[in-house]
Design an enzyme around this catalytic site. Structure first.
Site, PDB file in Angstrom:
ATOM      1  N   GLU A 180      -1.460   9.868  -9.371  1.00 17.03           N
ATOM      2  CA  GLU A 180      -0.886   8.943  -8.381  1.00 17.03           C
ATOM      3  C   GLU A 180      -0.712   9.607  -7.018  1.00 17.03           C
ATOM      4  O   GLU A 180       0.394   9.648  -6.472  1.00 17.03           O
ATOM      5  CB  GLU A 180       0.436   8.378  -8.897  1.00 17.03           C
ATOM      6  N   GLU A 344      -2.576   3.491 -16.855  1.00 19.29           N
ATOM      7  CA  GLU A 344      -1.195   3.473 -17.355  1.00 19.29           C
ATOM      8  C   GLU A 344      -0.685   2.037 -17.411  1.00 19.29           C
ATOM      9  O   GLU A 344      -0.998   1.227 -16.539  1.00 19.29           O
ATOM     10  CB  GLU A 344      -0.247   4.245 -16.416  1.00 19.29           C
TER      11      GLU A 344
END
Ligand SMILES: [Zn+2]
Length: 710
Positions: A180, A344
């Site tokens: 991320e 995710e």
């Protein structure tokens, strides 16, 4: 203008890679197809190394849950290299062997998302400096300077060791680069890098920079490059051209860091695909704002993203949220025009919303299948097992602290695994579309900077999502594209609120319409160029030519203000914005009903050469979008790939291969929904043939296959 086979990806596996991705200098014909749908997620065995019993139990549970792919090592740097130059890979060797022994695969992470404390202590230059020029302490994650030579060198070194050690391991499936990526650093090294970036961008010419940044305003003209300082709350934050350049620099610098990370991986493992997990801004589920993913996407082999919609919330309906999920998926799928990975998601709840609600029965399968329906070739979770301590100990996981295989979440996950095993035909298939909705990161940055209009009502991403929703509701496939894409092949291009647009993009719009395309543009579009400088002399002459109008003034409304627009005989409520339009050669399709611009044009259409251009002057209630686009859908003969009769809140999404259509029929309502099939199809899960009427239970999903005549 559109041939059905244009956008299919083939599912043949190339000689280069199990995933069939020609690498590293691939240009087109990407294939993200593994031989199986990936199911699994982030696995953090480094938190449990003193519990071999638990690590052993994990393998049993992974098999039981029908999982097969695990992201390992994302935050494992302090375990891999507890002291500088002292490496411990033996635990990871064992994890590779364990996962391999159950037929699973490893998505190996590079650990740069969080660094060990010894590094911050010994090399303080790796620490980030925030916009207020405060150097951060060690702690948290995602908190390093992307420019730091030391950090780049340390990252490349550990990545090289990982590639040397595991590059040829049969369990290695792909690389998960860092985690991320996001944030920015304002340290002096980054300031210098920013200045160098600007020197190149402006050809070492300060006058060009001052012109682009509108220098004389508040005496901001600079006379030396060293006077450039990144935007700051204790300094400058209102030079919009600089803000824009800073955000571009942050994107480029992050990509540069990423490119530096992957050097040893490309060198040692040229056939292993590379991804990094993109994000969304979570509450409203809009694209992540910090980085321009349309630029980043070009550097990845496969797009992957972390999807955390807040199901069952108290601010929106399930169906409305589902349409936003659809938008996000179609944006990230369209970035590379190929299937993507859900990297995710949570099997139950998250830990960062105000209220962290569990998924209701049925929602886990439904929400997972929605990702597949829009182009994902995986359902992966954060996280495999709940940690025992720290901030994520109550974040949803496949395995809870009770270690139970009997609890509801574990069973839900198992059901998803069993379902995915029946969807192997879907792998690698895409979603050809004739409609494109336009989204632009830079325009979003610029409009949010703009001091004007309504502070709380700009809502650019949300507005784009509302236009998308009109097609989602009708099951018509949509690509969500950016200015980086060729849009010449679409029948319809929808460009809501494109505040910032360069002359280059305007000329591409013009060419698109001249060649027979239909374009829709709205209020607050085409106001500034790529430097965030307004166009002078009214709306750009090319836009005036395309649309046959000139927007002359935009009124901003209070929430209590009442106005409406009558369009083709029906009156719709107007909110937030009303642009007053001067018509030249366009046809008036709708008019404002109130205020000093009552009875003046609000919606127009215009034939421009072989195409047509519509302009919507006001922000109107959703019923307007539904009516407006229904007319266009009819006019342009836009159709769902597969027709299922259903009520509101049911979504039918299709993935297509030359041989089969895979149809996902999803009930995003809290009620039973009747549906009607007009063609015989085969249920992929039960194998039964289906035709005629059927009832979907609350949150039920059915996945059916229609074989095409080839
Ligand atoms: Zn820095």
């Amino acid at each position: 203008m559109f041939t059905k086979n244009d956008k299919f990806v083939t599912s043949h596996l190339s000689q280069h890679s199990e995933w069939g991705i020609p690498m590293p200098n691939h240009k087109k014909n990407y294939v993200t197809a593994a031989k199986f749908m990936l199911h699994g997620g982030d696995y953090n065995p480094d938190q449990w190394l003193d519990r071999p019993d638990i690590l052993e139990e994990d393998m049993k549970l992974m098999k039981l849950a029908h999982t097969n792919a695990f992201s390992v090592g994302i935050f494992a740097w302090s375990t891999l290299e507890p002291e500088e130059g002292v490496y411990h890979f033996e635990w990871l060797d064992k994890i590779f062997e364990n996962i391999h022994s159950i037929g699973g695969r490893v998505i190996l992470a590079t650990p740069s998302g969080a660094r060990p404390a010894w590094m911050s202590k010994k090399y303080p230059e790796v620490l980030r400096v925030n916009a207020a020029r405060v150097k951060q302490l060690h702690g948290g994650r995602h908190n390093h300077c992307f420019t730091s030579e030391v950090y780049r060198e340390k990252t490349q070194k550990i990545n090289r060791l990982l590639a040397e050690k595991y590059g040829n391991h049969p369990a290695l499936l792909m690389w998960h680069i860092s985690n991320e990526y996001g944030g920015e650093c304002h340290c002096e090294t980054c300031q210098e890098a920013f200045r160098e970036y600007l020197k190149i961008k402006y050809n070492h010419d300060l006058k060009t920079l001052n012109d682009s940044w509108w220098g004389p305003f508040w005496s901001h003209t600079i006379s030396e490059w060293s006077q450039v300082e990144s935007p700051s709350p204790i300094g400058e934050s209102m030079v919009h051209g600089m803000n824009l350049d800073w955000r571009r620099f942050v994107t480029d610098q992050t990509i540069s860091f990423y490119e530096h990370e992957i050097v040893p991986l490309r060198e040692l493992t040229p056939t292993i695909p590379i991804t990094t997990n993109f994000m969304a801004d979570t509450r409203e589920l809009i694209p992540f704002q910090g980085l321009d993913y349309s630029k980043f996407a070009k550097h990845l082999d496969v797009i992957s993203w972390d999807a955390y919609p807040a199901w069952h919330n108290d601010w929106t309906t399930t169906a409305d949220l589902a349409s936003k999920v659809g938008f996000m998926n179609d944006l990230y799928r369209s970035l590379k025009q190929q299937p993507f990975l859900l990297m995710e998601s949570t099997p139950s709840c998250v830990n960062w919303h105000d209220v962290n609600k569990s998924k209701r029965p049925g929602m886990h399968l439904l929400s997972s299948m929605q990702m597949i329906a829009h182009g994902s070739d995986s359902v992966l979770y954060f996280q495999w097992r709940k940690s025992r301590g720290s901030s994520e100990k109550f974040h949803g996981a496949v395995v809870d602290h009770d270690n139970s295989r009997e609890n509801r979440v574990f069973k839900d996950v198992t059901q998803v695994g069993q379902t995915l095993e029946k969807l192997s035909g879907v792998i690698g298939t895409n979603r050809p579309a004739e409609v494109a909705v336009f989204y632009d990161w830079e325009s979003n940055w610029a409009i949010n900077d703009a001091q004007g209009f309504g502070v709380r009502t700009k809502l650019y991403p949300e507005t784009v999502q509302k236009h998308y929703k009109a097609f989602w509701e009708r099951d018509i496939p949509v690509d969500v594209i950016t200015k980086e894409h060729d849009f010449s092949s679409y029948k319809l291009l929808i460009v809501p609120m494109l505040y910032l647009v360069s002359e280059k993009t305007i000329s591409r719009f013009k060419e698109f319409v001249a060649n027979g395309g239909t374009i829709v543009m709205t209020y607050i579009s085409g106001l500034v160029n790529e430097h965030d400088l307004t166009y002078l002399g009214g709306w750009h002459k090319d836009l005036q030519e395309i649309f046959g109008i000139k927007p002359v003034e935009t009124d901003t409304l209070y929430p209590s203000d009442q106005n409406s627009v009558t369009f083709r005989g029906t009156t719709y409520q107007l909110n937030d914005y009303a642009t007053i339009i001067e018509v030249a050669t366009a046809t008036v399709e709708g008019i404002y009903e109130d205020d000093f611009y009552a009875q003046t044009p609000a919606v127009t259409s215009h034939q421009y050469q072989a195409g047509k251009a519509y302009y919507i002057g006001g922000r109107l209630e959703h019923a307007f979008q539904q009516a407006f686009y229904q007319d266009l859908i009819d006019e342009l003969s836009l159709k769902p790939v597969f027709h299922v009769k259903h009520g509101e809140g049911v979504s039918v999404q299709v993935r297509q291969s030359p041989e089969s259509d895979y149809i996902f029929i999803m009930n995003f309502t809290e009620e039973k929904q009747p549906i009607v099939f007009e063609t015989i199809v085969r249920d992929l899960i039960t194998g039964e043939a289906m035709e005629g009427e059927l009832t979907l239970e609350k949150y039920e999903v059915r996945i059916v296959e229609k074989t095409n005549e080839v």
